[in-house]
Design a protein around this motif. Structure first.
Motif, short mmCIF file in Angstrom:
data_model
loop_
_atom_site.label_atom_id
_atom_site.label_comp_id
_atom_site.label_asym_id
_atom_site.label_seq_id
_atom_site.Cartn_x
_atom_site.Cartn_y
_atom_site.Cartn_z
N LEU A 157 0.84 -1.21 0.00
CA LEU A 157 0.00 0.00 0.00
C LEU A 157 0.86 1.25 0.00
O LEU A 157 0.60 2.21 -0.74
CB LEU A 157 -0.92 0.00 1.22
CG LEU A 157 -2.08 -1.01 1.19
CD1 LEU A 157 -2.66 -1.15 2.59
CD2 LEU A 157 -3.14 -0.57 0.21
N ASP A 158 1.90 1.25 0.83
CA ASP A 158 2.79 2.41 0.89
C ASP A 158 3.54 2.61 -0.42
O ASP A 158 3.76 3.74 -0.86
CB ASP A 158 3.80 2.24 2.04
CG ASP A 158 3.14 2.30 3.41
OD1 ASP A 158 2.00 2.81 3.48
OD2 ASP A 158 3.75 1.84 4.39
N ALA A 159 3.96 1.49 -1.04
CA ALA A 159 4.71 1.59 -2.30
C ALA A 159 3.86 2.21 -3.39
O ALA A 159 4.32 3.10 -4.12
CB ALA A 159 5.21 0.21 -2.72
N ILE A 160 2.60 1.79 -3.51
CA ILE A 160 1.71 2.37 -4.52
C ILE A 160 1.39 3.82 -4.18
O ILE A 160 1.37 4.70 -5.06
CB ILE A 160 0.41 1.55 -4.63
CG1 ILE A 160 0.70 0.16 -5.21
CG2 ILE A 160 -0.61 2.27 -5.51
CD1 ILE A 160 1.25 0.16 -6.61
N ALA A 161 1.17 4.11 -2.89
CA ALA A 161 0.86 5.49 -2.48
C ALA A 161 2.02 6.43 -2.75
O ALA A 161 1.82 7.65 -2.90
CB ALA A 161 0.49 5.52 -1.00
N SER A 162 3.24 5.90 -2.81
CA SER A 162 4.42 6.75 -3.02
C SER A 162 4.64 7.09 -4.49
O SER A 162 5.55 7.86 -4.81
CB SER A 162 5.67 6.05 -2.48
OG SER A 162 6.02 4.93 -3.28
N ILE A 163 3.84 6.54 -5.39
CA ILE A 163 3.98 6.81 -6.83
C ILE A 163 2.98 7.90 -7.21
O ILE A 163 1.78 7.66 -7.33
CB ILE A 163 3.71 5.54 -7.66
CG1 ILE A 163 4.62 4.39 -7.20
CG2 ILE A 163 3.92 5.82 -9.14
CD1 ILE A 163 4.30 3.06 -7.87
N PRO A 164 3.45 9.14 -7.42
CA PRO A 164 2.51 10.24 -7.70
C PRO A 164 1.67 10.02 -8.96
O PRO A 164 0.55 10.50 -9.04
CB PRO A 164 3.43 11.46 -7.86
CG PRO A 164 4.70 11.08 -7.17
CD PRO A 164 4.83 9.61 -7.35
N ALA A 165 2.21 9.28 -9.93
CA ALA A 165 1.51 9.13 -11.20
C ALA A 165 0.29 8.22 -11.11
O ALA A 165 -0.55 8.23 -12.01
CB ALA A 165 2.48 8.59 -12.26
N VAL A 166 0.16 7.43 -10.04
CA VAL A 166 -0.92 6.44 -9.99
C VAL A 166 -2.29 7.11 -10.03
O VAL A 166 -3.19 6.68 -10.78
CB VAL A 166 -0.78 5.56 -8.73
CG1 VAL A 166 -2.08 4.78 -8.47
CG2 VAL A 166 0.37 4.59 -8.89
N ASN A 167 -2.50 8.15 -9.24
CA ASN A 167 -3.80 8.83 -9.25
C ASN A 167 -4.12 9.42 -10.62
O ASN A 167 -5.27 9.36 -11.08
CB ASN A 167 -3.84 9.93 -8.18
CG ASN A 167 -3.89 9.37 -6.78
OD1 ASN A 167 -4.37 8.25 -6.56
ND2 ASN A 167 -3.40 10.12 -5.82
N THR A 168 -3.10 9.96 -11.28
CA THR A 168 -3.30 10.49 -12.63
C THR A 168 -3.63 9.37 -13.60
O THR A 168 -4.49 9.53 -14.48
CB THR A 168 -2.03 11.24 -13.10
OG1 THR A 168 -1.76 12.31 -12.21
CG2 THR A 168 -2.24 11.80 -14.50
N ILE A 169 -2.95 8.24 -13.46
CA ILE A 169 -3.23 7.09 -14.33
C ILE A 169 -4.68 6.66 -14.20
O ILE A 169 -5.38 6.44 -15.20
CB ILE A 169 -2.28 5.92 -13.98
CG1 ILE A 169 -0.87 6.22 -14.48
CG2 ILE A 169 -2.79 4.61 -14.57
CD1 ILE A 169 0.17 5.22 -14.02
N LEU A 170 -5.18 6.54 -12.97
CA LEU A 170 -6.57 6.12 -12.76
C LEU A 170 -7.54 7.15 -13.32
O LEU A 170 -8.59 6.79 -13.88
CB LEU A 170 -6.83 5.88 -11.27
CG LEU A 170 -6.00 4.77 -10.62
CD1 LEU A 170 -6.33 4.65 -9.14
CD2 LEU A 170 -6.22 3.43 -11.32
N GLU A 171 -7.19 8.44 -13.17
CA GLU A 171 -8.04 9.51 -13.72
C GLU A 171 -8.09 9.40 -15.24
O GLU A 171 -9.18 9.47 -15.84
CB GLU A 171 -7.48 10.87 -13.30
CG GLU A 171 -8.21 12.07 -13.88
CD GLU A 171 -9.51 12.37 -13.17
OE1 GLU A 171 -9.70 11.86 -12.05
OE2 GLU A 171 -10.32 13.12 -13.74
#
Length: 395
Positions: A14-28
């Motif tokens: 969970l922490d590793a994914i949360a540390s990737i700023p691009a993930v939220n943009t990817i989902l958007e």
């Protein structure tokens, strides 16, 4: 439908994914591009399905740390097959029309791409669902999912390498040298995924998008430009510290095209700021044009970052009295003399603003480029203006 989840289990993931700023943009981007109402990054093992990041516009009710029974998910089958699953319309799909999962979770369209780590291990999936049918099974969408899944895997692998390297550095006497070597290797490794992001944004630009998605793509492209500059600075710093020094390829040529290109890139990155240029009286200069362009990019980026908000920045270049002169000027609070003396040191920052970005290497690399050319780079700040001036003999 949803079960409770012990937050201490899988916390590293969970922490590793949360540390990737691009993930939220990817989902958007996934939701905006496909029309899907729910998208997530899931950690999938033989007995757990854990949501690591999510965008939920359909009130599915699952958040980061939430969990589904893995045996009720299609991702459980993907963990075994390691193949993309795409369903445009469950009711019309002969393979999944009678499958229990769509009926259990109430979706008609579905796409899930496996996330495979560099060592071949299966991390989980990048997936999306929606209660309505959607057109998903085409090269643009499946290619986008593959690109984003590879990007997430790369970041996870990098985090693992970084963690392992940090542990090694703590026990090594020559920690500083190993750290700089690692930075150099990491800088090289970052170029491939950065190129993938750039290619992905260019691909998405060819897809009809709404205004919000177009703005997100613009932000991603600006980030690519900034990341490219950071990688270049990190590599130059590592080379300098490891004894290689900056390599120049000097030849006489006119610099206006290179300077104009750099200014155009910064204008596109920070469109709200005005950049004034004056390159009159500039003849041929014997120099490494790419390095001079890198210097200007660093100086201009620094001026835009630290100059007074909304104020213009001026760039002047000329040949004068046997010397080539390049100057960047911005308005703002004067820099104290004690600070000016430290500006060109690596990792030094003149201010510590909230959300300030960068490593503090830009001015240091610019000064190294000046030194490699046999020139000087000086800073002066007074009367509400700050000037950075590079001067190099033309002989």
């Amino acid at each position: 439908m949803l079960s409770s989840f012990n937050p201490h289990d899988f916390q590293d993931d969970l922490d590793a994914i949360a540390s990737i700023p691009a993930v939220n943009t990817i989902l958007e981007v996934v939701c905006r591009t496909t029309g899907m109402g729910f998208a997530a990054v899931a950690r999938v093992t033989d007995d757990r399905w854990v949501c690591c990041a999510v965008k939920d516009d359909i009130a599915f009710g699952l958040g980061p740390g939430g969990e589904l029974k893995v045996e009720t998910t299609i991702c459980d089958e993907i963990r075994d097959s390691r193949e993309l699953v795409v369903i445009d319309h469950v009711t019309e799909n002969p393979t999944f029309c009678n499958h229990p999962t769509p009926a259990m979770y109430g979706f008609q369209s579905y796409i899930s791409q496996p996330i495979i780590m560099a060592d071949g291990s299966f991390f989980g999936t990048l997936c999306a669902i929606d209660p309505r049918p959607n057109t998903l099974n085409n090269p643009a969408v499946t290619g986008m999912f593959k690109l984003f899944a590879d990007l997430i895997a790369f970041h996870l692998d990098t985090a693992l390498k970084l963690r392992a390297s940090e542990q090694l550095l703590l026990t090594e006497r020559e920690g500083s040298e190993l750290r700089e070597q690692f930075i150099a290797v990491l800088g090289h490794d970052l170029r491939n995924p950065l190129a993938a992001i750039d290619a992905g944004t260019r691909l998405l630009q060819k897809t009809p998008l709404n205004e919000r998605a177009t703005a997100i793509l613009g932000q991603m492209q600006a980030s690519v430009h900034r990341m490219s500059g950071l990688i270049t600075n990190v590599l130059d710093f590592a080379r300098g510290r490891l004894g290689g020094g900056l390599v120049l390829e000097r030849k006489p040529l006119r610099l206006e095209p290179m300077l104009d290109l750099v200014v155009a890139e910064l204008r596109a990155t920070v469109p709200e700021r005005r950049i004034e240029t004056d390159f009159t009286g500039l003849g041929a200069v014997n120099c490494d044009a790419a390095r001079i362009g890198q210097m200007l990019s660093n100086l201009l980026g620094n001026a835009l970052a630290h100059g007074a908000a909304g104020s213009p920045v001026w760039v002047h270049a000329r040949s004068d009295a046997g010397a080539f002169i390049l100057a960047v000027t911005n308005l703002g609070e004067p820099i104290p003399d004690t600070t000016i003396a430290l500006l060109f040191q690596p990792f030094f920052r003149a201010s510590a603003r909230p959300n300030q970005q960068g490593l503090g290497l830009g001015l240091y690399i610019a000064s190294e480029i000046a030194r490699a050319h046999g020139g000087t780079l000086a800073a002066q700040s007074a009367g509400g203006k700050t000037d950075f001036t590079f001067r190099m003999p033309l002989a």
